[in-house]
Scaffold this active site. Sequence first.
Site, PDB file in Angstrom:
ATOM      1  N   ASP A 143      17.549 -32.922 -63.310  1.00 22.94           N
ATOM      2  CA  ASP A 143      18.361 -31.711 -63.302  1.00 22.94           C
ATOM      3  C   ASP A 143      19.763 -31.834 -62.566  1.00 22.94           C
ATOM      4  O   ASP A 143      20.299 -30.808 -62.149  1.00 22.94           O
ATOM      5  CB  ASP A 143      17.739 -30.547 -62.594  1.00 22.94           C
ATOM      6  CG  ASP A 143      18.194 -29.089 -62.884  1.00 22.94           C
ATOM      7  OD1 ASP A 143      18.885 -28.942 -63.967  1.00 22.94           O
ATOM      8  OD2 ASP A 143      18.199 -28.374 -62.160  1.00 22.94           O
TER       9      ASP A 143
ATOM     10  N   CYS B  52      14.472 -15.294 -59.708  1.00 28.10           N
ATOM     11  CA  CYS B  52      13.301 -14.477 -60.020  1.00 28.10           C
ATOM     12  C   CYS B  52      12.514 -15.076 -61.111  1.00 28.10           C
ATOM     13  O   CYS B  52      12.947 -15.888 -61.840  1.00 28.10           O
ATOM     14  CB  CYS B  52      14.290 -13.361 -61.100  1.00 28.10           C
ATOM     15  SG  CYS B  52      13.636 -12.076 -61.981  1.00 28.10           S
TER      16      CYS B  52
ATOM     17  N   CYS C 223      21.145 -12.337 -66.192  1.00 26.35           N
ATOM     18  CA  CYS C 223      19.975 -12.944 -65.422  1.00 26.35           C
ATOM     19  C   CYS C 223      19.974 -12.822 -63.968  1.00 26.35           C
ATOM     20  O   CYS C 223      21.076 -13.153 -63.352  1.00 26.35           O
ATOM     21  CB  CYS C 223      19.794 -14.493 -66.177  1.00 26.35           C
ATOM     22  SG  CYS C 223      18.536 -15.326 -65.304  1.00 26.35           S
TER      23      CYS C 223
ATOM     24  N   LEU D 225      10.549 -30.576 -64.079  1.00 27.80           N
ATOM     25  CA  LEU D 225      10.638 -31.711 -64.969  1.00 27.80           C
ATOM     26  C   LEU D 225      11.712 -32.836 -64.365  1.00 27.80           C
ATOM     27  O   LEU D 225      12.491 -32.556 -63.559  1.00 27.80           O
ATOM     28  CB  LEU D 225      11.485 -31.262 -66.219  1.00 27.80           C
ATOM     29  CG  LEU D 225      10.520 -30.075 -66.947  1.00 27.80           C
ATOM     30  CD1 LEU D 225      11.270 -29.627 -68.183  1.00 27.80           C
ATOM     31  CD2 LEU D 225       9.116 -31.005 -67.331  1.00 27.80           C
TER      32      LEU D 225
END
Length: 374
Positions: free
Chosen positions: A136, A243, A216, A171
């Site tokens: 990431d 969240c 978001c 991941l």
Amino acid sequence: MNTQTEKLVAELRSRARALGFDAFGIAATDARPDLPEKLRHAIEQGWHAEMTWMAETEERRGDPRRLWEEARSAILLGVNYGPDTNPLHLLAEKSIGNISAYARNRDYHDIIKGKLKELAGLLARRGGADVKVFVDTAPLMEKPLAEVAGLGWQGKHSVLVSREWGSWLFLGAILTSAELPVDKPHLESCGSCTRCLDVCPTNAFPAPFRLDARRCLAYYSVEHKGPIPREFRRPMGNRIYGCDDCLAVCPWNKFASISREAKLRSRPELERPELADLVAIDDAGFRALFAGSPVKRIGHERFLRNVLIGIGNSESEILVPSVMARMADASALVRGAAVWALRRLDPEQASAVRERHLDGETDPAVRDEWSGMV
């Protein structure tokens, strides 16, 4: 597939399990020719909000071979971080700071990267191939690759969903020059369920499988650097970092409770922190409390901004003195959030101190907080 390659893949799978990975799959790096077009559409729509790095790295992000020309195979791995309790239960406890489940552990980048390097090293030694690891931090679209590799499917909330681990998978990926046998892609299995879309407090999904970061709460509490937009402050509730709503309601999570010794455990001090304690933390205390945690990356000022929004939604006048203590903070970002919190908790006191604080206030955003509607 020759016998030698079969043995290598079997050894990699076995070693991955021993290292604590819960999911393993292999995909060809050219298995998703549709990604560049999908990414271009998302950026044109502005769904990436102020995350300019997504647009800046668009060409490489859309195709792993643009990121590394020699890459032929992608090994996708997942680690279950499913919480022991439902994160949504904390939303009703308004004096508690709700930290996203993934951030209650050590930083997942640190947890996974070392394991990936060890597995990649095994592949390089046994297969003689070049390898690169990703967690990431590079323009690699792990979720669609993980779908092709059979780890799960991207749900209607855009997060990878697994039949075994629900929506709770960290991941990581290993790109390699080796031609490895690929796994069968996982079919999308959300069916008619729309729980993740329906639970979103800010309607951040313009359509199933599409996320608009501009609405978001996870984006605003983690990535956004300025004041939280007013329309999202009340919906933010006591969410002070991230969240989990759309993840937590996924029906597939029922399988994630099947724990293993390697399952990540959250730090107890980050499970139910009191807002009153958090707002009083200085920079050194913040760094100490969140050492090794993803929360540390947002910095002390943005953290206090989030905490003060949480306090403003707490409906607890007991916290007014804690807010007042931040009214003269050196950071305009913190002062602005404190003004909003005070006006929410004690409008009369806010009116009484307004002129005194406005007299010395030079930041236009903070002055706007004093004059704006709650």
